[in-house]
Design a protein around this motif. Structure first.
Motif, PDB file in Angstrom:
ATOM      1  N   LEU A 121      46.183  39.533  40.358  1.00 42.29           N
ATOM      2  CA  LEU A 121      46.030  40.141  39.030  1.00 42.29           C
ATOM      3  C   LEU A 121      45.438  39.141  38.039  1.00 42.29           C
ATOM      4  CD1 LEU A 121      49.344  42.196  38.707  1.00 42.29           C
ATOM      5  CD2 LEU A 121      47.057  43.049  39.240  1.00 42.29           C
ATOM      6  N   ARG A 122      45.885  37.893  38.104  1.00 48.65           N
ATOM      7  CA  ARG A 122      45.332  36.879  37.199  1.00 48.65           C
ATOM      8  C   ARG A 122      43.856  36.627  37.491  1.00 48.65           C
ATOM      9  NH1 ARG A 122      49.128  34.645  34.041  1.00 48.65           N
ATOM     10  NH2 ARG A 122      51.299  34.628  34.769  1.00 48.65           N
ATOM     11  N   VAL A 123      43.517  36.571  38.775  1.00 48.43           N
ATOM     12  CA  VAL A 123      42.121  36.370  39.149  1.00 48.43           C
ATOM     13  C   VAL A 123      41.278  37.551  38.672  1.00 48.43           C
ATOM     14  CG1 VAL A 123      40.521  36.242  41.103  1.00 48.43           C
ATOM     15  CG2 VAL A 123      42.608  34.862  41.098  1.00 48.43           C
ATOM     16  N   PHE A 124      41.796  38.752  38.852  1.00 53.71           N
ATOM     17  CA  PHE A 124      41.058  39.945  38.426  1.00 53.71           C
ATOM     18  C   PHE A 124      40.826  39.934  36.922  1.00 53.71           C
ATOM     19  CE2 PHE A 124      41.117  44.462  37.040  1.00 53.71           C
ATOM     20  CZ  PHE A 124      39.926  44.852  37.638  1.00 53.71           C
ATOM     21  N   ARG A 125      41.853  39.576  36.153  1.00 55.59           N
ATOM     22  CA  ARG A 125      41.679  39.524  34.699  1.00 55.59           C
ATOM     23  C   ARG A 125      40.638  38.472  34.316  1.00 55.59           C
ATOM     24  NH1 ARG A 125      46.568  38.532  30.414  1.00 55.59           N
ATOM     25  NH2 ARG A 125      46.643  36.503  31.436  1.00 55.59           N
ATOM     26  N   GLU A 126      40.637  37.344  34.998  1.00 50.19           N
ATOM     27  CA  GLU A 126      39.659  36.294  34.694  1.00 50.19           C
ATOM     28  C   GLU A 126      38.245  36.764  35.012  1.00 50.19           C
ATOM     29  OE1 GLU A 126      39.143  32.734  32.831  1.00 50.19           O
ATOM     30  OE2 GLU A 126      41.106  33.517  33.391  1.00 50.19           O
ATOM     31  N   GLY A 159      37.329  32.099  47.385  1.00 47.16           N
ATOM     32  CA  GLY A 159      38.739  32.338  47.092  1.00 47.16           C
ATOM     33  C   GLY A 159      38.917  33.475  46.101  1.00 47.16           C
ATOM     34  N   VAL A 160      38.068  33.493  45.077  1.00 50.74           N
ATOM     35  CA  VAL A 160      38.107  34.582  44.104  1.00 50.74           C
ATOM     36  C   VAL A 160      37.766  35.903  44.781  1.00 50.74           C
ATOM     37  CG1 VAL A 160      36.958  35.539  42.055  1.00 50.74           C
ATOM     38  CG2 VAL A 160      37.662  33.133  42.093  1.00 50.74           C
ATOM     39  N   SER A 161      36.741  35.882  45.619  1.00 50.36           N
ATOM     40  CA  SER A 161      36.330  37.105  46.320  1.00 50.36           C
ATOM     41  C   SER A 161      37.461  37.649  47.185  1.00 50.36           C
ATOM     42  CB  SER A 161      35.091  36.826  47.179  1.00 50.36           C
ATOM     43  OG  SER A 161      33.983  36.482  46.369  1.00 50.36           O
ATOM     44  N   ARG A 162      38.191  36.768  47.852  1.00 48.64           N
ATOM     45  CA  ARG A 162      39.294  37.211  48.706  1.00 48.64           C
ATOM     46  C   ARG A 162      40.406  37.871  47.880  1.00 48.64           C
ATOM     47  NH1 ARG A 162      38.196  32.328  51.452  1.00 48.64           N
ATOM     48  NH2 ARG A 162      39.850  31.244  50.315  1.00 48.64           N
ATOM     49  N   GLN A 163      40.705  37.298  46.729  1.00 50.60           N
ATOM     50  CA  GLN A 163      41.745  37.881  45.881  1.00 50.60           C
ATOM     51  C   GLN A 163      41.325  39.258  45.367  1.00 50.60           C
ATOM     52  OE1 GLN A 163      44.776  36.841  45.346  1.00 50.60           O
ATOM     53  NE2 GLN A 163      44.624  34.851  46.346  1.00 50.60           N
ATOM     54  N   ILE A 164      40.066  39.390  44.988  1.00 52.20           N
ATOM     55  CA  ILE A 164      39.578  40.687  44.509  1.00 52.20           C
ATOM     56  C   ILE A 164      39.584  41.707  45.644  1.00 52.20           C
ATOM     57  CG2 ILE A 164      37.604  41.931  43.543  1.00 52.20           C
ATOM     58  CD1 ILE A 164      39.048  40.095  41.560  1.00 52.20           C
ATOM     59  N   ALA A 165      39.174  41.278  46.829  1.00 52.92           N
ATOM     60  CA  ALA A 165      39.159  42.182  47.978  1.00 52.92           C
ATOM     61  C   ALA A 165      40.571  42.662  48.306  1.00 52.92           C
ATOM     62  CB  ALA A 165      38.537  41.488  49.182  1.00 52.92           C
ATOM     63  N   ALA A 166      41.548  41.766  48.221  1.00 50.16           N
ATOM     64  CA  ALA A 166      42.934  42.140  48.495  1.00 50.16           C
ATOM     65  C   ALA A 166      43.438  43.150  47.469  1.00 50.16           C
ATOM     66  CB  ALA A 166      43.824  40.901  48.497  1.00 50.16           C
ATOM     67  N   LEU A 167      43.068  42.931  46.218  1.00 51.81           N
ATOM     68  CA  LEU A 167      43.496  43.841  45.160  1.00 51.81           C
ATOM     69  C   LEU A 167      42.852  45.218  45.348  1.00 51.81           C
ATOM     70  CD1 LEU A 167      45.353  43.634  42.684  1.00 51.81           C
ATOM     71  CD2 LEU A 167      43.328  43.162  41.302  1.00 51.81           C
ATOM     72  N   GLU A 168      41.584  45.231  45.735  1.00 50.83           N
ATOM     73  CA  GLU A 168      40.908  46.511  45.964  1.00 50.83           C
ATOM     74  C   GLU A 168      41.493  47.249  47.163  1.00 50.83           C
ATOM     75  OE1 GLU A 168      36.510  46.010  43.989  1.00 50.83           O
ATOM     76  OE2 GLU A 168      36.775  45.170  46.009  1.00 50.83           O
ATOM     77  N   GLY A 212      32.958  37.932  33.494  1.00 50.96           N
ATOM     78  CA  GLY A 212      31.775  38.723  33.800  1.00 50.96           C
ATOM     79  C   GLY A 212      31.113  38.420  35.126  1.00 50.96           C
ATOM     80  N   THR A 213      31.476  37.297  35.765  1.00 53.23           N
ATOM     81  CA  THR A 213      30.938  36.951  37.081  1.00 53.23           C
ATOM     82  C   THR A 213      32.033  36.290  37.906  1.00 53.23           C
ATOM     83  OG1 THR A 213      30.186  34.695  36.586  1.00 53.23           O
ATOM     84  CG2 THR A 213      28.654  36.498  36.054  1.00 53.23           C
ATOM     85  N   LEU A 214      31.915  36.404  39.232  1.00 53.72           N
ATOM     86  CA  LEU A 214      32.869  35.735  40.116  1.00 53.72           C
ATOM     87  C   LEU A 214      32.741  34.223  40.000  1.00 53.72           C
ATOM     88  CD1 LEU A 214      32.565  37.904  43.367  1.00 53.72           C
ATOM     89  CD2 LEU A 214      34.137  38.189  41.447  1.00 53.72           C
ATOM     90  N   THR A 215      31.504  33.750  39.843  1.00 53.30           N
ATOM     91  CA  THR A 215      31.269  32.305  39.751  1.00 53.30           C
ATOM     92  C   THR A 215      31.939  31.709  38.516  1.00 53.30           C
ATOM     93  OG1 THR A 215      29.151  32.551  40.889  1.00 53.30           O
ATOM     94  CG2 THR A 215      29.488  30.527  39.639  1.00 53.30           C
ATOM     95  N   ALA A 216      31.771  32.367  37.356  1.00 57.78           N
ATOM     96  CA  ALA A 216      32.374  31.866  36.120  1.00 57.78           C
ATOM     97  C   ALA A 216      33.895  31.893  36.204  1.00 57.78           C
ATOM     98  CB  ALA A 216      31.891  32.691  34.935  1.00 57.78           C
ATOM     99  N   ALA A 217      34.442  32.939  36.817  1.00 56.16           N
ATOM    100  CA  ALA A 217      35.896  33.016  36.966  1.00 56.16           C
ATOM    101  C   ALA A 217      36.401  31.910  37.882  1.00 56.16           C
ATOM    102  CB  ALA A 217      36.285  34.383  37.515  1.00 56.16           C
ATOM    103  N   ALA A 218      35.681  31.656  38.972  1.00 58.26           N
ATOM    104  CA  ALA A 218      36.083  30.598  39.893  1.00 58.26           C
ATOM    105  C   ALA A 218      36.095  29.245  39.194  1.00 58.26           C
ATOM    106  CB  ALA A 218      35.135  30.570  41.095  1.00 58.26           C
ATOM    107  N   THR A 219      35.073  28.980  38.386  1.00 61.83           N
ATOM    108  CA  THR A 219      34.996  27.721  37.647  1.00 61.83           C
ATOM    109  C   THR A 219      36.171  27.583  36.680  1.00 61.83           C
ATOM    110  OG1 THR A 219      32.583  27.704  37.809  1.00 61.83           O
ATOM    111  CG2 THR A 219      33.576  26.334  36.092  1.00 61.83           C
TER     112      THR A 219
END
Length: 307
Positions: free
Chosen positions: A11-16, A36-45, A21-28
Motif C-alpha cells: 500500500l505504501r509503495v502504491f501510494r508513492e 521491487g516496486v513492480s513486484r509490490q504493485i503486481a502483488a497488490l493488483e 507518477g512513475t515507477l522509477t521516481a517512486a523507487a528512487t
C-alpha cells in the motif's frame, strides 16, 4: 488471494507510485529497485483482482479501481502512522497541515502567510514542500499534502481529469512583468513596450523556454534566444543583474528584487495574467487547514494591494 491479504508495504509503495507518477521516481524516493516496486504493485493488483495502474509512455495513471484503492489506502496508512506515533508517546499531530506550493510562492506569499498564522494560531504546525503543478496535484490525490498552492495559466482548465474533481479557490490574479538590468536602456522608463522585447536574450527555466517555469515573455511572437537556463528564481535575477539577459517574473517579485534589477510592466499585446489558486480534495477541511487557507487568502489580497 483476496484484497484483505494486501500488505502495508504494498500500500505504501502504491501510494508513492500514485504520487510520483512513475515507477522509477517512486523507487528512487523509497530507496527500492524498480523491479521491487513492480513486484509490490503486481502483488497488490493480484489481491485486488484488477489492474490498478494504466502504464503509459509518460508514466502511470490510476485506473478507476486504482483511485478507490488509493483513497482507502491513504486512510489506512494515515491511521497506522497515527497509531505508531501514539504508541511511541509522540505528540498528536492533528494540528499539522501539509502545504505544497509552486516555486515563486516561496518569495513572499508562503513565508508571510506562515508568519501571520504563527501570530494568530501558534499551536498549528505547517510543513511545506515545493513542487510542480502535476506533482502537487498527484500529492493531493495521494493524501500526502492537504492543500496545494498553484499557479494557473489561461485558459484555466481543470487541474486534472480525475474524479472527484478537486476543489479550487482563486486567491488572486496577478500580472507578469519583465526583470531587466538596472543599467539597461529598457530600465529607463516605467514600463516596457512589448515590441522592445524582440531580439533580446532571455534567462529561462528550460532551453526551449516552454513549460515548467517562467522565463521568456509568454506573448513573444518569435523564437527566443535563451542565453542561460536556471530553475532557481534568485539565480535568474542575479543573472539579470549581471547583464545575462531578461526574464519574466510575477509582479510580486518587485519588492524582493536584488540590487541591480528593475522589474517593469509590459505594455502592448495581450495582458499576461496568472491566477494563484488553492486546491484541495472535495472533503471537509480540518480546522487547522481552514485557518491556513484563510491566512493564505488574506496574505494574497494584502500583497496585491500593497504599494
Amino acid at each position: 488471494m483476496t484484497f484483505t491479504d494486501a500488505s502495508l508495504v504494498a500500500l505504501r509503495v502504491f501510494r508513492e507510485v500514485a504520487e510520483r507518477g512513475t515507477l522509477t521516481a517512486a523507487a528512487t524516493a523509497l530507496g527500492y529497485t524498480q523491479s521491487g516496486v513492480s513486484r509490490q504493485i503486481a502483488a497488490l493488483e493480484r489481491a485486488a483482482g484488477t489492474p490498478l495502474l494504466e502504464r503509459r509512455h509518460d508514466g502511470v495513471r490510476l485506473t478507476p479501481a486504482g483511485r478507490i484503492v488509493l483513497r482507502r489506502a491513504t486512510t489506512v496508512l494515515d491511521q497506522i502512522d497515527a497509531t505508531a506515533r501514539e504508541l511511541a508517546g509522540l505528540p498528536d499531530d492533528h494540528a499539522t497541515v501539509r502545504l505544497g506550493w509552486f516555486t515563486s510562492a516561496g518569495t513572499t506569499l508562503v513565508p508571510h502567510a506562515l508568519a501571520a498564522l504563527r501570530r494568530t494560531h501558534p499551536a498549528i504546525t505547517v510543513t511545506t514542500r515545493e513542487g510542480s503543478t502535476p506533482a502537487l496535484v498527484r500529492a493531493l490525490r495521494a493524501g500526502t499534502v492537504d492543500l496545494a498552492l498553484l499557479a494557473s495559466v489561461p485558459p484555466y482548465r481543470p487541474l486534472d481529469t480525475e474524479t472527484p474533481a478537486l476543489k479550487v479557490l482563486t486567491l488572486t490574479e496577478r500580472s507578469l512583468r519583465v526583470a531587466v538590468p538596472a543599467g539597461h536602456p529598457l530600465a529607463r522608463g516605467e514600463f516596457i513596450d512589448v515590441a522592445d522585447l524582440h531580439g533580446r536574450q532571455w534567462i529561462a527555466a528550460s532551453a526551449t523556454g516552454e513549460h515548467g517555469g517562467l522565463g521568456v515573455w509568454p506573448g513573444l511572437d518569435e523564437r527566443p534566444t535563451i542565453a542561460h537556463t536556471a530553475r532557481d528564481w534568485l539565480a535568474k535575477l542575479h543573472l539579470v543583474a549581471a547583464g545575462g539577459g531578461l526574464t519574466t517574473v510575477p509582479a510580486a517579485f518587485t519588492p524582493v528584487a536584488p540590487e541591480g534589477v528593475r522589474i517593469l510592466p509590459v505594455r502592448g499585446g495581450p495582458a499576461e495574467q496568472r491566477r494563484i489558486v488553492l486546491a484541495r480534495l472535495p472533503t471537509p477541511l480540518s480546522e487547522p487547514a481552514a485557518r491556513l487557507a484563510d491566512a493564505l487568502r488574506a496574505t494574497a489580497i494584502e500583497t496585491d494591494t500593497s504599494p
